[in-house]
Design a protein around this motif. Structure first.
Motif, PDB file in Angstrom:
ATOM      1  N   HIS A  19       0.899  -1.144   0.059  1.00  0.00           N
ATOM      2  CA  HIS A  19      -0.186  -0.105  -0.086  1.00  0.00           C
ATOM      3  C   HIS A  19       0.968   1.199  -0.084  1.00  0.00           C
ATOM      4  CE1 HIS A  19      -4.099  -1.771   1.489  1.00  0.00           C
ATOM      5  NE2 HIS A  19      -3.834  -2.120   0.411  1.00  0.00           N
ATOM      6  N   VAL A  20       2.097   1.255   0.846  1.00  0.00           N
ATOM      7  CA  VAL A  20       2.842   2.562   0.916  1.00  0.00           C
ATOM      8  C   VAL A  20       3.303   2.529  -0.455  1.00  0.00           C
ATOM      9  CG1 VAL A  20       5.175   3.322   1.626  1.00  0.00           C
ATOM     10  CG2 VAL A  20       3.225   2.182   3.341  1.00  0.00           C
ATOM     11  N   LEU A  21       3.856   1.546  -1.166  1.00  0.00           N
ATOM     12  CA  LEU A  21       4.731   1.764  -2.501  1.00  0.00           C
ATOM     13  C   LEU A  21       3.373   2.308  -3.391  1.00  0.00           C
ATOM     14  CD1 LEU A  21       6.607   1.464  -4.531  1.00  0.00           C
ATOM     15  CD2 LEU A  21       6.295  -0.917  -4.865  1.00  0.00           C
ATOM     16  N   HIS A 267       0.466  11.546   9.520  1.00  0.00           N
ATOM     17  CA  HIS A 267       0.047  11.085   8.172  1.00  0.00           C
ATOM     18  C   HIS A 267       1.834  10.979   7.683  1.00  0.00           C
ATOM     19  CE1 HIS A 267      -4.029  11.278   8.174  1.00  0.00           C
ATOM     20  NE2 HIS A 267      -3.859  12.490   8.624  1.00  0.00           N
ATOM     21  N   CYS A 268       2.656  10.160   8.386  1.00  0.00           N
ATOM     22  CA  CYS A 268       3.927  10.157   7.811  1.00  0.00           C
ATOM     23  C   CYS A 268       4.235   8.330   7.743  1.00  0.00           C
ATOM     24  CB  CYS A 268       4.971  10.574   8.901  1.00  0.00           C
ATOM     25  SG  CYS A 268       4.907  12.354   8.832  1.00  0.00           S
ATOM     26  N   SER A 269       5.039   8.146   6.675  1.00  0.00           N
ATOM     27  CA  SER A 269       5.481   6.605   6.854  1.00  0.00           C
ATOM     28  C   SER A 269       7.160   6.732   6.377  1.00  0.00           C
ATOM     29  CB  SER A 269       4.856   6.071   5.364  1.00  0.00           C
ATOM     30  OG  SER A 269       5.173   6.676   4.353  1.00  0.00           O
ATOM     31  N   SER A 270       7.668   5.416   6.656  1.00  0.00           N
ATOM     32  CA  SER A 270       9.051   5.105   6.575  1.00  0.00           C
ATOM     33  C   SER A 270       9.837   6.186   7.107  1.00  0.00           C
ATOM     34  CB  SER A 270       9.377   5.211   5.165  1.00  0.00           C
ATOM     35  OG  SER A 270       8.573   4.516   4.182  1.00  0.00           O
ATOM     36  N   VAL A 271       9.939   6.095   8.473  1.00  0.00           N
ATOM     37  CA  VAL A 271      10.632   7.036   9.445  1.00  0.00           C
ATOM     38  C   VAL A 271      11.408   6.212  10.289  1.00  0.00           C
ATOM     39  CG1 VAL A 271      10.457   8.697  11.268  1.00  0.00           C
ATOM     40  CG2 VAL A 271       8.632   8.937   9.335  1.00  0.00           C
ATOM     41  N   SER A 291       0.165   7.025  10.873  1.00  0.00           N
ATOM     42  CA  SER A 291       1.376   6.762  10.216  1.00  0.00           C
ATOM     43  C   SER A 291       1.832   5.143  10.171  1.00  0.00           C
ATOM     44  CB  SER A 291       2.508   7.389  10.841  1.00  0.00           C
ATOM     45  OG  SER A 291       2.163   8.837  11.076  1.00  0.00           O
ATOM     46  N   GLN A 292       2.798   4.943   9.067  1.00  0.00           N
ATOM     47  CA  GLN A 292       3.046   3.664   8.831  1.00  0.00           C
ATOM     48  C   GLN A 292       4.632   3.362   8.771  1.00  0.00           C
ATOM     49  OE1 GLN A 292       0.668   3.531   5.236  1.00  0.00           O
ATOM     50  NE2 GLN A 292       0.246   1.671   5.866  1.00  0.00           N
ATOM     51  N   PHE A 293       5.064   2.317   9.306  1.00  0.00           N
ATOM     52  CA  PHE A 293       6.512   1.903   9.311  1.00  0.00           C
ATOM     53  C   PHE A 293       7.392   3.215   9.841  1.00  0.00           C
ATOM     54  CE2 PHE A 293       4.282  -0.181   5.819  1.00  0.00           C
ATOM     55  CZ  PHE A 293       4.517  -1.422   6.034  1.00  0.00           C
ATOM     56  N   ILE A 294       7.170   3.180  11.232  1.00  0.00           N
ATOM     57  CA  ILE A 294       7.911   4.051  12.144  1.00  0.00           C
ATOM     58  C   ILE A 294       8.879   3.282  12.810  1.00  0.00           C
ATOM     59  CG2 ILE A 294       7.902   6.097  13.579  1.00  0.00           C
ATOM     60  CD1 ILE A 294       6.160   6.576  11.161  1.00  0.00           C
ATOM     61  N   ARG A 295      10.147   3.570  13.017  1.00  0.00           N
ATOM     62  CA  ARG A 295      11.034   2.837  13.769  1.00  0.00           C
ATOM     63  C   ARG A 295      11.917   3.739  14.500  1.00  0.00           C
ATOM     64  NH1 ARG A 295      13.448  -2.450  12.829  1.00  0.00           N
ATOM     65  NH2 ARG A 295      15.323  -2.579  13.822  1.00  0.00           N
ATOM     66  N   PHE A 296      12.127   3.453  15.911  1.00  0.00           N
ATOM     67  CA  PHE A 296      12.969   4.063  16.765  1.00  0.00           C
ATOM     68  C   PHE A 296      14.074   2.940  17.221  1.00  0.00           C
ATOM     69  CE2 PHE A 296       9.468   7.075  17.150  1.00  0.00           C
ATOM     70  CZ  PHE A 296      10.088   8.308  17.273  1.00  0.00           C
ATOM     71  N   GLU A 313      -3.750   5.121  15.866  1.00  0.00           N
ATOM     72  CA  GLU A 313      -3.786   4.544  14.327  1.00  0.00           C
ATOM     73  C   GLU A 313      -2.480   4.344  13.667  1.00  0.00           C
ATOM     74  OE1 GLU A 313      -7.084   5.467  12.281  1.00  0.00           O
ATOM     75  OE2 GLU A 313      -8.291   6.411  13.998  1.00  0.00           O
ATOM     76  N   THR A 314      -1.567   3.814  14.021  1.00  0.00           N
ATOM     77  CA  THR A 314      -0.296   3.831  13.605  1.00  0.00           C
ATOM     78  C   THR A 314       0.058   2.158  13.309  1.00  0.00           C
ATOM     79  OG1 THR A 314       0.713   5.847  14.593  1.00  0.00           O
ATOM     80  CG2 THR A 314       2.262   4.018  13.873  1.00  0.00           C
ATOM     81  N   SER A 315       0.285   1.874  12.302  1.00  0.00           N
ATOM     82  CA  SER A 315       1.046   0.262  11.927  1.00  0.00           C
ATOM     83  C   SER A 315       2.436   0.367  11.633  1.00  0.00           C
ATOM     84  CB  SER A 315       0.248  -0.173  10.747  1.00  0.00           C
ATOM     85  OG  SER A 315       0.568   0.601   9.483  1.00  0.00           O
ATOM     86  N   SER A 316       2.637  -0.719  12.187  1.00  0.00           N
ATOM     87  CA  SER A 316       4.387  -1.141  12.183  1.00  0.00           C
ATOM     88  C   SER A 316       5.314  -0.276  12.763  1.00  0.00           C
ATOM     89  CB  SER A 316       4.758  -1.200  10.434  1.00  0.00           C
ATOM     90  OG  SER A 316       4.122  -2.301   9.816  1.00  0.00           O
ATOM     91  N   LEU A 317       4.908   0.123  13.878  1.00  0.00           N
ATOM     92  CA  LEU A 317       5.664   0.867  14.903  1.00  0.00           C
ATOM     93  C   LEU A 317       6.772  -0.053  15.706  1.00  0.00           C
ATOM     94  CD1 LEU A 317       6.698   3.389  16.443  1.00  0.00           C
ATOM     95  CD2 LEU A 317       4.674   3.183  18.058  1.00  0.00           C
ATOM     96  N   ASP A 318       8.059   0.160  15.406  1.00  0.00           N
ATOM     97  CA  ASP A 318       8.973  -0.710  15.674  1.00  0.00           C
ATOM     98  C   ASP A 318       9.870  -0.150  16.803  1.00  0.00           C
ATOM     99  OD1 ASP A 318       7.854  -2.951  14.244  1.00  0.00           O
ATOM    100  OD2 ASP A 318       9.295  -2.668  12.376  1.00  0.00           O
ATOM    101  N   ILE A 319      10.100  -0.636  17.922  1.00  0.00           N
ATOM    102  CA  ILE A 319      10.942   0.197  18.777  1.00  0.00           C
ATOM    103  C   ILE A 319      12.067  -0.868  19.301  1.00  0.00           C
ATOM    104  CG2 ILE A 319      10.994   1.307  20.968  1.00  0.00           C
ATOM    105  CD1 ILE A 319       7.880   1.690  20.727  1.00  0.00           C
ATOM    106  N   VAL A 320      13.282  -0.713  18.738  1.00  0.00           N
ATOM    107  CA  VAL A 320      14.311  -1.607  19.164  1.00  0.00           C
ATOM    108  C   VAL A 320      15.703  -0.885  19.748  1.00  0.00           C
ATOM    109  CG1 VAL A 320      16.042  -2.894  17.784  1.00  0.00           C
ATOM    110  CG2 VAL A 320      13.987  -2.382  16.747  1.00  0.00           C
TER     111      VAL A 320
END
Length: 403
Positions: A19-21, A267-271, A291-296, A313-320
């Motif tokens: 969907h993002v692409l 409303h952000c993606s790929s962060v 937002s989508q695909f946020i990574r810290f 309402e955020t999908s794929s929030l990865d915290i590593v």
């Protein structure tokens, strides 16, 4: 829509990536096709009543580019995605030498399959890495193949030493290296359509908007701050492909209660935010919304005054590998209709602001843990429904908490 230029092939588990692409291609003026496109393009994919196998075969044959998304899911998937791969390889045998048709896309570190059809395999073709759903480089490349003139397709690299220089350089396809600490308060905003000022209770806050492929990188010890306690330090709206690294960000020099977060993404993606220190007195270390695909990754979040982070309402929030400590919280983690994963994180020495504060406040969310250590301290409620494997309590008494 005209005949599709780009066919997006993906495993069902990677639907959000696709969907993002799709959106990124459409926003760039490129025709794209997938069977289940996102809103508002839903009826441009498979339509009710269509013979889906025939339709997919037809679109693959008519498409100018075939974009297979390779992930750990798709390379081992048994199903129709493999049939799409075979159809594309069969068509490739008929494509004249030197003509670009297949553009393999790796969405994570995985092995491109070596399956051959008529002596041809995807592994023979150079792939492009678009990790964390950052498709900016791919979209720019396809645009160049189609002779679509896009603004600032060449990525520029600049060094800045002041807030004025920094704000002037904010733009798409830009890598900014900050060489000196500064405050984003009390400065005149340059004429830059990607930067605007929004009034808050005790001053103004800056908003960065409508950006693609922006990197903000600090030299050692760089600090970016704001003074109004109701202002968000770094605020992004409708931005895609953003990287922030080696920055200390927060409110300074005043401490105490406030209403502005340190970082906010709407409303952000790929962060990707990495190697950063995010400090109070922000209400939250960061907030994400729609937002989508946020990574810290490899960050510290500390001394915030309302909670650690808030995700809506955020999908794929990865915290590593993020450490959360010394925060004063109503609820530490507020997660609303979001998909959040914690990996190798530490939650230490955080304090509740009230007797009924929870470590987690969740609603219709999916939360997972891997090798994450948590100290409940004075919090009396964990607030997580169901099982929470992968979460280690640091003190035996912590396990007494109520859900």
């Amino acid at each position: 829509m005209n005949e599709p230029i780009c066919f997006i092939s993906y495993a069902s588990e990677d639907l959000q990536l696709a969907h993002v692409l799709y959106r990124r291609l459409r926003e760039a003026g490129l025709n794209a096709w997938m069977d289940k496109p996102p809103s508002p393009y839903r009826l441009e994919g498979l339509k009710p009543g269509e013979l889906w196998e025939d339709r997919l075969r037809e679109v693959i044959n008519k498409s100018k580019y075939f974009l297979p998304l390779f992930s750990k899911n798709s390379v081992k998937k048994v199903g129709y995605v493999q049939s799409e791969f075979r159809q594309a390889l069969t068509k490739l045998a008929l494509i004249p030498a030197g003509q670009t048709y297949i553009l393999p896309v790796r969405t994570e570190d995985c092995q491109i399959p070596k399956t051959r059809i008529d002596g041809i395999s995807f592994a023979q073709y150079q792939y492009i890495d678009c990790f964390n759903a950052n498709f900016s480089e791919l979209v720019t490349y396809i645009s160049s193949l189609e002779a679509i003139v896009a603004e600032a397709t060449e990525c520029r690299e600049v060094s800045v030493h002041s807030a004025d220089e920094f704000l002037s350089c904010i733009g798409s396809n830009t890598s900014i290296s900050i060489q000196q600490s500064f405050s984003l308060s009390g400065i005149e905003v340059p004429d830059n359509r990607h930067v605007y000022v929004r009034e808050v209770f005790d001053g103004e806050e800056l908003v960065f908007r409508n950006l693609d492929n922006l990197t903000i990188r600090g030299a050692e010890g760089i600090r970016v701050t704001v003074e109004p306690r109701y202002a968000t330090t770094m605020n992004f709206e409708n931005c895609h492909g953003v990287v922030i690294e080696n920055i200390s960000a927060g409110h300074w020099p005043k401490s105490g209660d406030c209403a502005g977060a340190v970082m906010r993404f709407t409303h952000c993606s790929s962060v990707t935010v990495q190697n950063c220190k995010i400090f109070g007195c922000g209400t939250y270390g960061f907030e994400t919304e729609h937002s989508q695909f946020i990574r810290f990754q490899n960050c510290d979040i500390f001394e915030c005054s309302y909670g650690i982070f808030k995700s809506t309402e955020t999908s794929s929030l990865d915290i590593v590998e993020v450490d959360f400590y010394d925060n004063l919280c109503f609820d530490a983690f507020t997660i609303d209709r979001s998909d959040v994963s914690f990996e190798k994180c530490k939650v230490l020495n955080n304090r509740p602001r009230s007797d009924n504060a929870s470590m987690f406040k969740t609603y219709r969310s999916k939360i997972s843990f891997t090798a994450t250590r948590l100290e409940m301290g004075a919090f009396t409620r964990l607030g997580l429904p169901g099982e929470h494997s992968g979460l280690e309590f640091l003190n035996p008494a912590d396990e007494r908490t109520q859900r």
